[in-house]
Motif scaffolding. Structure first.
Motif, PDB file in Angstrom:
ATOM      1  N   VAL A 180       9.422   5.452  13.838  1.00 60.42           N
ATOM      2  CA  VAL A 180       8.558   4.844  12.812  1.00 60.42           C
ATOM      3  C   VAL A 180       9.256   4.776  11.453  1.00 60.42           C
ATOM      4  CG1 VAL A 180       6.393   5.075  11.523  1.00 60.42           C
ATOM      5  CG2 VAL A 180       6.434   5.502  13.989  1.00 60.42           C
ATOM      6  N   GLN A 181       9.333   3.544  10.914  1.00 62.20           N
ATOM      7  CA  GLN A 181       9.984   3.329   9.623  1.00 62.20           C
ATOM      8  C   GLN A 181       8.983   3.209   8.486  1.00 62.20           C
ATOM      9  OE1 GLN A 181      13.357   3.127   9.571  1.00 62.20           O
ATOM     10  NE2 GLN A 181      13.347   3.453  11.787  1.00 62.20           N
ATOM     11  N   LYS A 182       7.819   2.636   8.799  1.00 63.98           N
ATOM     12  CA  LYS A 182       6.865   2.317   7.728  1.00 63.98           C
ATOM     13  C   LYS A 182       5.444   2.663   8.148  1.00 63.98           C
ATOM     14  CE  LYS A 182       9.605   0.345   4.803  1.00 63.98           C
ATOM     15  NZ  LYS A 182       9.820   0.829   3.457  1.00 63.98           N
ATOM     16  N   VAL A 183       4.680   3.120   7.154  1.00 69.33           N
ATOM     17  CA  VAL A 183       3.258   3.362   7.390  1.00 69.33           C
ATOM     18  C   VAL A 183       2.480   2.601   6.323  1.00 69.33           C
ATOM     19  CG1 VAL A 183       1.448   5.106   7.587  1.00 69.33           C
ATOM     20  CG2 VAL A 183       3.788   5.657   8.295  1.00 69.33           C
ATOM     21  N   ILE A 184       1.581   1.735   6.766  1.00 68.62           N
ATOM     22  CA  ILE A 184       0.779   0.969   5.811  1.00 68.62           C
ATOM     23  C   ILE A 184      -0.636   1.546   5.841  1.00 68.62           C
ATOM     24  CG2 ILE A 184      -0.007  -1.340   5.150  1.00 68.62           C
ATOM     25  CD1 ILE A 184       2.416  -2.420   6.806  1.00 68.62           C
ATOM     26  N   VAL A 185      -1.104   1.951   4.653  1.00 72.89           N
ATOM     27  CA  VAL A 185      -2.353   2.708   4.581  1.00 72.89           C
ATOM     28  C   VAL A 185      -3.419   1.925   3.831  1.00 72.89           C
ATOM     29  CG1 VAL A 185      -3.369   4.934   3.922  1.00 72.89           C
ATOM     30  CG2 VAL A 185      -0.911   4.790   4.408  1.00 72.89           C
ATOM     31  N   SER A 186      -4.524   1.628   4.495  1.00 68.71           N
ATOM     32  CA  SER A 186      -5.607   0.957   3.774  1.00 68.71           C
ATOM     33  C   SER A 186      -6.576   2.019   3.258  1.00 68.71           C
ATOM     34  CB  SER A 186      -6.315  -0.055   4.671  1.00 68.71           C
ATOM     35  OG  SER A 186      -7.361   0.552   5.370  1.00 68.71           O
ATOM     36  N   THR A 187      -7.238   1.689   2.169  1.00 67.39           N
ATOM     37  CA  THR A 187      -8.135   2.669   1.543  1.00 67.39           C
ATOM     38  C   THR A 187      -9.536   2.537   2.111  1.00 67.39           C
ATOM     39  OG1 THR A 187      -6.884   2.379  -0.472  1.00 67.39           O
ATOM     40  CG2 THR A 187      -9.022   3.467  -0.672  1.00 67.39           C
ATOM     41  N   ARG A 188     -10.084   3.622   2.581  1.00 64.74           N
ATOM     42  CA  ARG A 188     -11.479   3.599   2.977  1.00 64.74           C
ATOM     43  C   ARG A 188     -12.255   4.735   2.304  1.00 64.74           C
ATOM     44  NH1 ARG A 188     -15.962   1.940   2.795  1.00 64.74           N
ATOM     45  NH2 ARG A 188     -17.484   2.366   4.406  1.00 64.74           N
ATOM     46  N   THR A 189     -11.813   5.963   2.543  1.00 61.72           N
ATOM     47  CA  THR A 189     -12.555   7.098   1.990  1.00 61.72           C
ATOM     48  C   THR A 189     -11.997   7.532   0.635  1.00 61.72           C
ATOM     49  OG1 THR A 189     -11.103   8.551   3.256  1.00 61.72           O
ATOM     50  CG2 THR A 189     -13.215   7.996   4.247  1.00 61.72           C
ATOM     51  N   TRP A 224      -1.909  -0.615   1.559  1.00 61.50           N
ATOM     52  CA  TRP A 224      -2.306  -1.968   1.987  1.00 61.50           C
ATOM     53  C   TRP A 224      -2.659  -2.831   0.778  1.00 61.50           C
ATOM     54  CZ3 TRP A 224      -4.412  -3.548   7.183  1.00 61.50           C
ATOM     55  CH2 TRP A 224      -5.069  -4.779   7.138  1.00 61.50           C
ATOM     56  N   GLU A 225      -3.538  -2.304  -0.085  1.00 58.55           N
ATOM     57  CA  GLU A 225      -4.076  -3.088  -1.202  1.00 58.55           C
ATOM     58  C   GLU A 225      -2.965  -3.549  -2.147  1.00 58.55           C
ATOM     59  OE1 GLU A 225      -5.205  -0.106  -0.213  1.00 58.55           O
ATOM     60  OE2 GLU A 225      -7.080  -0.754   0.705  1.00 58.55           O
ATOM     61  N   HIS A 271      -8.806 -16.057   8.118  1.00 56.38           N
ATOM     62  CA  HIS A 271      -7.509 -16.704   8.315  1.00 56.38           C
ATOM     63  C   HIS A 271      -6.559 -16.325   7.187  1.00 56.38           C
ATOM     64  CE1 HIS A 271      -4.724 -20.186   7.780  1.00 56.38           C
ATOM     65  NE2 HIS A 271      -4.607 -20.033   9.084  1.00 56.38           N
ATOM     66  N   GLN A 272      -7.085 -16.392   5.970  1.00 55.15           N
ATOM     67  CA  GLN A 272      -6.251 -16.095   4.808  1.00 55.15           C
ATOM     68  C   GLN A 272      -5.789 -14.630   4.812  1.00 55.15           C
ATOM     69  OE1 GLN A 272      -8.219 -16.039   1.076  1.00 55.15           O
ATOM     70  NE2 GLN A 272      -6.315 -16.202  -0.076  1.00 55.15           N
ATOM     71  N   LYS A 273      -6.710 -13.745   5.114  1.00 57.48           N
ATOM     72  CA  LYS A 273      -6.375 -12.318   5.100  1.00 57.48           C
ATOM     73  C   LYS A 273      -5.396 -11.949   6.218  1.00 57.48           C
ATOM     74  CE  LYS A 273     -10.523 -10.608   2.786  1.00 57.48           C
ATOM     75  NZ  LYS A 273      -9.869  -9.941   1.638  1.00 57.48           N
ATOM     76  N   VAL A 274      -5.569 -12.595   7.361  1.00 64.06           N
ATOM     77  CA  VAL A 274      -4.661 -12.325   8.477  1.00 64.06           C
ATOM     78  C   VAL A 274      -3.249 -12.798   8.107  1.00 64.06           C
ATOM     79  CG1 VAL A 274      -4.095 -13.009  10.853  1.00 64.06           C
ATOM     80  CG2 VAL A 274      -6.435 -12.296  10.267  1.00 64.06           C
ATOM     81  N   CYS A 275      -3.174 -13.992   7.526  1.00 60.48           N
ATOM     82  CA  CYS A 275      -1.864 -14.526   7.150  1.00 60.48           C
ATOM     83  C   CYS A 275      -1.194 -13.632   6.106  1.00 60.48           C
ATOM     84  CB  CYS A 275      -2.004 -15.943   6.611  1.00 60.48           C
ATOM     85  SG  CYS A 275      -2.385 -17.112   7.916  1.00 60.48           S
ATOM     86  N   GLN A 276      -2.009 -13.199   5.159  1.00 59.70           N
ATOM     87  CA  GLN A 276      -1.489 -12.329   4.113  1.00 59.70           C
ATOM     88  C   GLN A 276      -0.927 -11.035   4.712  1.00 59.70           C
ATOM     89  OE1 GLN A 276      -4.640 -11.396   1.397  1.00 59.70           O
ATOM     90  NE2 GLN A 276      -3.671 -12.651  -0.175  1.00 59.70           N
ATOM     91  N   PHE A 277      -1.724 -10.410   5.547  1.00 59.95           N
ATOM     92  CA  PHE A 277      -1.256  -9.134   6.092  1.00 59.95           C
ATOM     93  C   PHE A 277      -0.074  -9.337   7.052  1.00 59.95           C
ATOM     94  CE2 PHE A 277      -1.396  -5.169   8.589  1.00 59.95           C
ATOM     95  CZ  PHE A 277      -1.120  -4.309   7.531  1.00 59.95           C
ATOM     96  N   ALA A 278      -0.069 -10.482   7.731  1.00 59.80           N
ATOM     97  CA  ALA A 278       1.076 -10.788   8.592  1.00 59.80           C
ATOM     98  C   ALA A 278       2.347 -10.824   7.741  1.00 59.80           C
ATOM     99  CB  ALA A 278       0.849 -12.123   9.303  1.00 59.80           C
ATOM    100  N   ASN A 279       2.219 -11.383   6.533  1.00 58.01           N
ATOM    101  CA  ASN A 279       3.380 -11.415   5.635  1.00 58.01           C
ATOM    102  C   ASN A 279       3.768 -10.026   5.154  1.00 58.01           C
ATOM    103  OD1 ASN A 279       4.093 -14.119   5.738  1.00 58.01           O
ATOM    104  ND2 ASN A 279       2.569 -14.706   4.179  1.00 58.01           N
ATOM    105  N   VAL A 280       2.783  -9.157   4.981  1.00 54.83           N
ATOM    106  CA  VAL A 280       3.095  -7.772   4.615  1.00 54.83           C
ATOM    107  C   VAL A 280       3.894  -7.119   5.744  1.00 54.83           C
ATOM    108  CG1 VAL A 280       2.129  -5.479   4.162  1.00 54.83           C
ATOM    109  CG2 VAL A 280       1.082  -7.507   3.098  1.00 54.83           C
ATOM    110  N   LEU A 281       3.446  -7.330   6.968  1.00 53.58           N
ATOM    111  CA  LEU A 281       4.178  -6.758   8.115  1.00 53.58           C
ATOM    112  C   LEU A 281       5.620  -7.264   8.129  1.00 53.58           C
ATOM    113  CD1 LEU A 281       1.476  -7.010  10.953  1.00 53.58           C
ATOM    114  CD2 LEU A 281       2.265  -4.919   9.814  1.00 53.58           C
ATOM    115  N   LYS A 282       5.756  -8.568   7.904  1.00 48.16           N
ATOM    116  CA  LYS A 282       7.107  -9.154   7.896  1.00 48.16           C
ATOM    117  C   LYS A 282       7.967  -8.555   6.800  1.00 48.16           C
ATOM    118  CE  LYS A 282       6.576 -13.900   9.594  1.00 48.16           C
ATOM    119  NZ  LYS A 282       6.495 -15.265   9.033  1.00 48.16           N
ATOM    120  N   LYS A 283       7.334  -8.419   5.626  1.00 44.24           N
ATOM    121  CA  LYS A 283       8.058  -7.866   4.478  1.00 44.24           C
ATOM    122  C   LYS A 283       8.625  -6.481   4.822  1.00 44.24           C
ATOM    123  CE  LYS A 283       7.108  -5.946  -0.065  1.00 44.24           C
ATOM    124  NZ  LYS A 283       6.062  -5.583  -1.012  1.00 44.24           N
ATOM    125  N   HIS A 284       7.899  -5.755   5.656  1.00 48.03           N
ATOM    126  CA  HIS A 284       8.366  -4.414   6.016  1.00 48.03           C
ATOM    127  C   HIS A 284       9.160  -4.393   7.315  1.00 48.03           C
ATOM    128  CE1 HIS A 284       6.735  -2.446   2.584  1.00 48.03           C
ATOM    129  NE2 HIS A 284       5.654  -3.182   2.709  1.00 48.03           N
TER     130      HIS A 284
END
Ligand code: WTA
Length: 631
Positions: free
Chosen positions: A198-207, A221-222, A100-113
């Motif tokens: 496309v205006q924004k690309v949010i990149v999470s780190t995996r590799t 993302w981080e 729940h917390q992580k979803v809310c956080q990332f939802a705010n990131v989406l909004k911010k962008h």
């Protein structure tokens, strides 16, 4: 939530009720969810216009049902357990509170962008928790997600982004699959050259593979999640607001964006999850699909979470580090329910029993199968070696367009029969029709499978082109939803899906349109024309067989074959690569110029003896050449 049927008698009773009074039935089911405002009308429909609305006027947010609602009762229960591609890497458990917390956080990131309700957001990611988080974050703020499977090419991503005019892309640097490391961000970069929306690309780190990050467009993302709060009230959505778009192949043209809406999809995915698998509190549900397909949307993310279940998400492949990986995962996480595809079962069966023999599978209660017909041999192997004869197998038939499972046993309740999807779930009214749309009644019959009454998970439209939705699903047979599948109903009234009756093929449980593959092949230099058909394949279910006419001067055909595969990979992705390419000098065409695919299918199936009537062909001699060169 009390959604489960608990005996076969009850199934029959509920089924009858659901057919006599479908609206009353679904209204009662929907009462089990959290609505901000109740609906005014349960159903509005007109198949001739491809018009269906459920729970009209109802207001809700699916993430309040998937997350917030559980916080008080099971906040500390695992919502998602994640298992890495690498068996040595530690697994991750996200409780409902954490998710729940992580979803809310990332939802705010989406909004911010700049993301807002109604925006389309493309998600192209590996099977990591961030993928589920991104999906739910979109739903939280009312943005429409369009998840693109990680195996698609830059061109396919661009087509999908442009079709939906997405303004944000969420991706990762790369993904791990078995011993391979695949760049995702680089593929997105290639796609975006063609995507001005496309205006924004949010990149999470995996590799953490080196990637180019464009100033002003790309962010990590981080870093972003550190800049926002984890408080994000859910956007109020109308039941019929779009929840997501998922592209799928049809018999003609480019893939179409199947649209599902918030209310009906939520009710249907959850109801079918609860019933088919008979999920019990604290069990671990392991669906091996990728979230890039509908099975992952409905039975990794939305169905299980709305039901308060624990959903296991696996990043890797069944054969890495060896063909015992699924069984190791089941042992490690004490999995209760395994839901996978026949292609995986057949492939693992091929590695022999030694990879299963010494594994502890005693936690398993229920086995599921999805995506393609399961042959009896695979069914029996699954039953004997994995279920040890003690776990019911649910062979679940459904489609991207249906939102959730339609015809399937209810685990432990419906008597199963190898290779049969058995009976319709409550609320589902299947009928078989002949080519003229006339109903074929009674048992021991076969025909084209249609559904005659809407259910809450039914496709609402094809994004940006409603006419196509009408044409594809509601025009072949008047007042019926046409599935594209052939089906038989046996003497017990049990349904067995026999496969597609249109030009869609099912390769390893992935839907591929023959027209799409032909278009890709035809883009190759020197190709004059091509025709693609499916043929039976031991592991994949169906393989892709391409007949190709090339210009004369092409030279080394083996090399050309490889070049064509490279072109298909570039245009669609590796999943659409033909298994066989036969070069021909002509295709069997009627005098009106139509390719007789029936002949091509027979040759591909190795049945060259009886090709039926070929007298209407313009040039019957091409058939001899095709037969002689068959692979
Ligand atoms: C096929 C996947 C036989 C069918 C959920 C359908 C099946 C297409 C089964 C949809 C099954 C799916 N037995 N065939 N249990 N399940 N299919 O949209 O041909 O990727 O039309 O959805 O898969 O594929 P899709």
């Amino acid at each position: 939530m009390n959604l489960q049927i608990s005996s076969f008698d009850e199934y029959e009773e509920v089924y009858n009720q659901s057919v006599t009074d479908p609206e009353g039935f679904w209204a009662e089911v929907a009462q089990n969810f959290q609505w901000r405002k109740p609906w005014k009308k349960t159903l509005e429909w007109d198949f001739s216009k491809a018009h269906t609305k459920w729970f009209v006027g109802g207001k809700m947010n699916i993430t309040e049902n998937a997350l917030d609602r559980h916080l008080a009762t099971r906040g500390d229960q695992p919502a998602i357990i994640w298992e890495s591609n690498d068996p040595e890497e530690e697994s991750i458990t996200l409780t409902y509170k954490m998710l729940h917390q992580k979803v809310c956080q990332f939802a705010n990131v989406l909004k911010k962008h700049g993301a807002k309700k109604g925006d389309r957001i493309c998600i192209y990611m590996p099977m990591i928790p961030e993928l589920a988080i991104a999906v739910l974050a979109c739903a939280r703020i009312g943005a429409i997600h369009s998840v693109v499977f990680g195996g698609f090419s830059a061109q396919s991503i661009a087509d999908r982004i442009n079709d939906a005019q997405c303004n944000i892309v969420v991706t990762s640097d790369g993904s791990f699959r078995g011993n391979k490391e695949i760049g995702l961000k680089a593929t997105v970069d290639d796609a975006l050259v063609q995507c001005p929306s496309v205006q924004k690309v949010i990149v999470s780190t995996r590799t953490r593979t080196p990637v180019s990050m464009l100033k002003g467009r790309d962010v990590w993302w981080e870093n972003e999640v550190k800049t926002v709060s984890s408080d994000c009230p859910a956007e109020e959505m109308d039941a019929e607001d779009m929840l997501f778009i998922l592209y799928t192949s049809g018999s003609t043209g480019k893939p179409k964006g199947v649209v599902h809406t918030c209310g009906g999809y939520m009710v249907y995915a959850t109801y079918t999850f609860a019933n088919v698998f008979q999920y019990q509190p604290n069990q671990v549900h392991f669906c091996t699909a990728d979230i890039g397909w509908i099975t992952g949307h409905s039975y990794i993310v939305y169905g299980p979470l709305c039901y308060g279940a624990t959903s296991l998400m696996f990043e890797g492949v069944p054969t890495y580090p060896d063909a015992g990986r699924f069984w190791d995962v089941i042992d490690k996480h004490k999995v209760d329910i395994l839901y996978t595809a026949p292609t995986a079962i057949r492939s693992l069966m091929g590695f022999g029993d030694k990879f299963v023999e010494n594994k502890d599978l005693s936690s398993l209660k229920t086995l599921g199968s999805v995506g393609e017909p399961i042959n009896e041999e695979a069914w029996n192997w699954y039953n004997d070696n994995i279920g040890k004869g003690k776990c019911p197998i649910v062979d679940t038939w459904w489609q991207t367009e249906t939102g959730g499972i339609m015809i399937s046993p209810i685990a432990g309740i419906t008597k199963t029969k190898p290779a049969y999807a058995t009976l319709p779930l409550p609320g589902i009214q299947p009928i078989l029709v002949d080519e003229n749309g006339v109903e074929i009644e009674g048992n021991s019959v076969s025909g084209n499978l249609c559904i005659k009454f809407p259910w809450p998970g039914i496709i609402r439209t094809t994004y940006g082109d409603h006419e196509r939705c009408i044409q594809t699903y509601f025009s072949t047979y008047k007042n019926l939803y046409f599935t594209g599948d052939g089906c038989l109903r046996d003497e017990d009234g049990y349904y067995r899906i026999t496969g597609r009756v249109d030009d869609v093929i099912n390769v390893s449980g992935h839907r591929i349109g023959t027209a799409e593959v032909e278009n890709a092949i035809n883009m190759h230099l020197g190709v004059v024309e091509s025709a693609v058909v499916g043929y039976p394949h031991d592991i994949k279910g169906q393989g892709i067989y391409a007949y190709v006419i090339c210009e004369k001067h092409l030279g080394d055909l083996d090399l050309t074959r490889k070049d064509i595969l490279a072109t298909v990979t570039r245009v669609i992705g590796p999943i659409a690569k033909p298994d066989k390419i036969q070069f021909v000098s002509g295709l069997p065409k009627t005098r009106s110029g139509k390719i007789m695919r029936r002949i091509l299918r027979k040759v591909a199936e190795g049945e060259t003896g009886n090709l039926g009537d070929t007298s209407t062909l313009l040039d019957p001699s091409v058939v001899d050449e095709i037969k002689a060169g068959a692979l």
